[in-house]
Scaffold this active site. Structure first.
Site, PDB file in Angstrom:
ATOM      1  CE  LYS A 182      46.418  40.858  32.208  1.00  0.00           C
ATOM      2  NZ  LYS A 182      47.096  39.912  33.230  1.00  0.00           N
ATOM      3  CD  GLU A 257      37.353  49.962  42.952  1.00  0.00           C
ATOM      4  OE1 GLU A 257      37.915  50.394  44.172  1.00  0.00           O
ATOM      5  OE2 GLU A 257      36.160  50.178  42.808  1.00  0.00           O
ATOM      6  CB  CYS A 291      41.920  44.736  48.463  1.00  0.00           C
ATOM      7  SG  CYS A 291      39.713  44.388  48.209  1.00  0.00           S
ATOM      8  CD  GLU A 389      47.939  45.449  49.344  1.00  0.00           C
ATOM      9  OE1 GLU A 389      48.305  45.721  48.480  1.00  0.00           O
ATOM     10  OE2 GLU A 389      46.525  45.444  49.442  1.00  0.00           O
TER      11      GLU A 389
HETATM   12  P1  NAD Z   1      49.016  43.582  40.161  1.00  0.00           P
HETATM   13  O1  NAD Z   1      49.131  44.935  40.076  1.00  0.00           O
HETATM   14  O2  NAD Z   1      50.124  42.853  40.190  1.00  0.00           O
HETATM   15  O3  NAD Z   1      48.291  42.822  38.888  1.00  0.00           O
HETATM   16  C1  NAD Z   1      46.959  43.273  38.723  1.00  0.00           C
HETATM   17  C2  NAD Z   1      46.632  43.089  37.276  1.00  0.00           C
HETATM   18  O4  NAD Z   1      47.333  43.889  36.671  1.00  0.00           O
HETATM   19  C3  NAD Z   1      46.970  41.452  36.867  1.00  0.00           C
HETATM   20  O5  NAD Z   1      46.304  41.306  35.716  1.00  0.00           O
HETATM   21  C4  NAD Z   1      48.379  42.031  35.929  1.00  0.00           C
HETATM   22  O6  NAD Z   1      48.641  40.883  34.888  1.00  0.00           O
HETATM   23  C5  NAD Z   1      47.826  43.367  35.388  1.00  0.00           C
HETATM   24  N1  NAD Z   1      49.046  44.189  35.155  1.00  0.00           N
HETATM   25  C6  NAD Z   1      50.265  44.229  35.701  1.00  0.00           C
HETATM   26  N2  NAD Z   1      51.243  45.050  35.275  1.00  0.00           N
HETATM   27  C7  NAD Z   1      50.401  45.714  34.223  1.00  0.00           C
HETATM   28  C8  NAD Z   1      50.745  46.810  33.337  1.00  0.00           C
HETATM   29  N3  NAD Z   1      51.888  47.293  33.114  1.00  0.00           N
HETATM   30  N4  NAD Z   1      49.792  47.288  32.561  1.00  0.00           N
HETATM   31  C9  NAD Z   1      48.568  46.583  32.578  1.00  0.00           C
HETATM   32  N5  NAD Z   1      48.214  45.668  33.378  1.00  0.00           N
HETATM   33  C10 NAD Z   1      49.177  45.154  34.176  1.00  0.00           C
HETATM   34  O7  NAD Z   1      48.248  43.013  41.543  1.00  0.00           O
HETATM   35  P2  NAD Z   1      47.975  41.550  41.894  1.00  0.00           P
HETATM   36  O8  NAD Z   1      49.103  41.177  42.803  1.00  0.00           O
HETATM   37  O9  NAD Z   1      47.292  40.501  40.884  1.00  0.00           O
HETATM   38  O10 NAD Z   1      46.536  41.834  42.925  1.00  0.00           O
HETATM   39  C11 NAD Z   1      46.924  42.020  44.357  1.00  0.00           C
HETATM   40  C12 NAD Z   1      46.631  43.487  44.442  1.00  0.00           C
HETATM   41  O11 NAD Z   1      45.142  43.808  44.025  1.00  0.00           O
HETATM   42  C13 NAD Z   1      46.724  44.141  46.165  1.00  0.00           C
HETATM   43  O12 NAD Z   1      47.274  45.234  46.035  1.00  0.00           O
HETATM   44  C14 NAD Z   1      45.047  44.114  46.403  1.00  0.00           C
HETATM   45  O13 NAD Z   1      45.105  45.026  47.471  1.00  0.00           O
HETATM   46  C15 NAD Z   1      44.559  44.763  45.032  1.00  0.00           C
HETATM   47  N6  NAD Z   1      43.163  44.630  45.273  1.00  0.00           N
HETATM   48  C16 NAD Z   1      42.408  45.585  45.331  1.00  0.00           C
HETATM   49  C17 NAD Z   1      41.008  45.375  45.330  1.00  0.00           C
HETATM   50  C18 NAD Z   1      40.116  46.575  45.295  1.00  0.00           C
HETATM   51  O14 NAD Z   1      38.771  46.577  45.145  1.00  0.00           O
HETATM   52  N7  NAD Z   1      40.485  47.689  45.905  1.00  0.00           N
HETATM   53  C19 NAD Z   1      40.491  44.146  45.241  1.00  0.00           C
HETATM   54  C20 NAD Z   1      41.429  43.113  45.161  1.00  0.00           C
HETATM   55  C21 NAD Z   1      42.743  43.159  45.010  1.00  0.00           C
END
Ligand code: NAD
Length: 510
Positions: A182, A257, A291, A389
């Site tokens: 997804k 992550e 991230c 963040e």
């Molecule tokens: P997000 O949490 O908004 O979304 C991430 C994913 O989760 C998307 O596919 C989204 O559709 C899905 N999602 C949202 N709500 C959900 C729910 N209730 N149930 C299941 N899935 C759901 O994050 P984002 O804005 O897409 O990404 C940025 C974030 O990701 C930042 O916090 C960044 O630091 C983090 N990130 C972490 C790493 C790592 O390796 N630690 C790498 C890249 C990004």
């Protein structure tokens, strides 16, 4: 709007069971182009009904198909073919990724090669995988029977989306799992490239499945699906907590992550120029949507003023421009919602700290999600821009006097993903690195990483570490098989005359 790269279809459909599908509901959502925020593609908006079908296809392939039963070498051969197919589209992917996510084209180049490397790496690991056996001479032998865990739900974010997807797809497929991906709703377009790649590489139907849609609908349904045995999630801390809670009812295996607020600590004996280059790149590359960004820079007071001045001078010269322009260093943020989030933090920062440079939209770019490289100094540890963040081209710089103070400041946040230490004192470098609460520390460098090393965070930055064999462990069951070599000593309940020594509850190790 910049010219749409060739090969982007007008509509994107789900893919499961080896075929493309519209949403059961017929729903679609618009994908926006970040320099104009005009819609340019519609993607199928999946919900529970689509997830149910995709998980059913993945479960059928897992229970009845060849993939989990193949020899590691056979799967590795297909993973190598996936890698070759991915590498072939390096230029196409860079163009799509840059157009869809706003990543500067120069930084988008090479993403496919990195993604391909993930497949080659896990193909090699699965072939070389050795599991343990434990022998108690004359009594028992125990060995580990490694099996794929089942249907893997993979939920990914929008920053470098294709690469993030490959980091999950490669170990999941290598382990013999079947998957439902997804991808993030802001950037579904490059994810669509996987369909052709998997087909051309000969991945059997039902092994790779993809459902697009919002987190609250498609993502939520995947997390709650009883037949998705595990969820590998990368995203924000807030969503991570929801996924954690929702996974509990089905005892999901989880890898989370999450975000970061990573410190770079610069001591006065550091190589000043290298620390400057690295912390500029660490914050402003990938539009700051990274991230592991070193978004808090802690600088020893003896060099603080000099560092802030030099940092701001360079930040002012960073080229902000369209993603497709090869000279651009920072381009447009991914989506207007994210732009609003980042710019609202900049306004908060103006109340909390000293704005040194940047602080808004560049005047030459009146449309699109453009933000100036923004530097705040004298940021107090309780400021929101120090704690939270932002995930954009915004940095908080804070002075410190002593090593202990630097460590305390570094650890004084909810997150613990990465950290960077700059000093020429070897003992101090190691001691400070060890004292920082983070999953990863780079000493006098940034972000270059061996794929065999653990990757992941502590505290609010996540649960579980992937990387190398840890990833294969996450996607596998390690079943312990115990075989008696000699007589079975069974305590004879209901019979007379057994001694305390016959209780058979455990026993000595070898
Ligand atoms: P997000 O949490 O908004 O979304 C991430 C994913 O989760 C998307 O596919 C989204 O559709 C899905 N999602 C949202 N709500 C959900 C729910 N209730 N149930 C299941 N899935 C759901 O994050 P984002 O804005 O897409 O990404 C940025 C974030 O990701 C930042 O916090 C960044 O630091 C983090 N990130 C972490 C790493 C790592 O390796 N630690 C790498 C890249 C990004």
């Amino acid at each position: 709007m910049a010219t749409k790269p060739a090969g982007i279809p007008d509509g994107i459909q789900h893919y499961y069971g080896g075929a493309l599908h519209d949403s059961v509901s017929g729903g679609v959502f618009d994908v926006l182009e970040p320099t104009t925020n005009e819609p340019y593609v519609t993607a199928a908006a999946g919900d529970k009904a689509d997830i149910d079908r995709a998980v059913a296809a993945a479960k059928h392939a897992f229970d009845h198909g060849p993939w989990p039963r193949m020899l590691p070498r056979e799967r590795a051969t297909i993973l190598y073919r996936i890698a070759d197919e991915v590498a072939k589209i390096n230029d196409e992917l860079a163009a799509v990724e840059s157009y869809d996510s706003g990543l500067p084209i120069r930084q988008a180049k090479g993403q496919a090669n990195r993604a391909a490397e993930n497949f080659r790496f896990f193909a090699d690991l699965i072939v070389a995988q050795v599991d343990q056996a434990f022998k108690m001479p004359g009594r028992q032998i125990n060995y580990v029977n490694r099996k794929p865990l089942g249907v893997a739900g993979l939920i990914t974010p929008w920053n470098t989306p294709f690469m993030q997807e490959s980091w999950k797809l490669a170990p999941a497929l290598a382990s013999g799992c079947t998957v439902v991906l997804k991808p993030a709703e802001f950037t579904p377009v490059s994810a669509n490239l996987w369909v052709d790649i998997m087909e051309r590489a000969g991945v059997p139907d039902g092994v790779f499945n993809i459902v697009y849609g919002y987190g609250a609908t498609a993502g939520d349904a995947l997390v709650k699906h009883p037949d998705a045995t595990l969820i590998s999630f990368t995203g924000s801390l807030a969503t991570g907590k929801t996924v954690y809670a929702n996974g509990a009812s089905n005892m999901k295996h989880l890898s989370l992550e999450l975000g970061g607020k990573s410190p770079a600590i610069i001591f006065d004996d550091a190589d000043f120029d290298k620390a400057l280059d690295s912390t500029l790149f660490g914050v402003f590359s990938l539009n700051g949507e990274r991230c592991t960004a070193s978004s808090r820079i802690l600088v020893q007071r003896t060099i603080y003023d000099r560092f802030v001045a030099a940092y701001a001078e360079r930040a002012e010269k960073i080229v902000v421009g369209p993603p497709s322009d090869p000279v651009t260093e920072i381009a447009a943020l991914v989506h207007p919602e994210h732009y609003d989030k980042v710019t609202s933090y900049i306004e908060i920062g103006k109340q909390e700290a000293r704005l040194v440079t940047g602080g808004g939209r560049p005047s030459h770019l009146p449309v699109g999600n453009y933000v100036e490289p923004t530097v705040f100094a004298d940021v107090a540890p309780d400021a929101r821009i120090f704690q939270e963040e932002i995930f954009g081209p915004v940095v908080a710089i804070t002075p410190f006097d002593t090593e202990d103070e630097a460590i305390a400041l570094a650890n004084d946040v909810e997150y613990g993903l990465a950290a960077y230490v700059w000093t020429s004192d070897v003992a101090r470098a190691h001691n400070v690195a060890g004292a920082i609460e983070s999953g990863m520390v780079w000493i006098n460098s940034h972000n270059v990483r061996d794929l065999r090393t653990p990757f992941g965070g502590v505290k609010g930055s996540g649960l579980g570490h992937e990387g190398g064999y840890r990833s294969l462990d996450f996607y596998s069951v390690q079943q312990s098989i115990h075989v008696t070599l000699g007589d079975v000593h069974t305590t004879r309940f209901g019979a007379t005359g057994y001694s305390e020594n016959d209780l058979g509850l455990g026993g000595p190790s070898a």
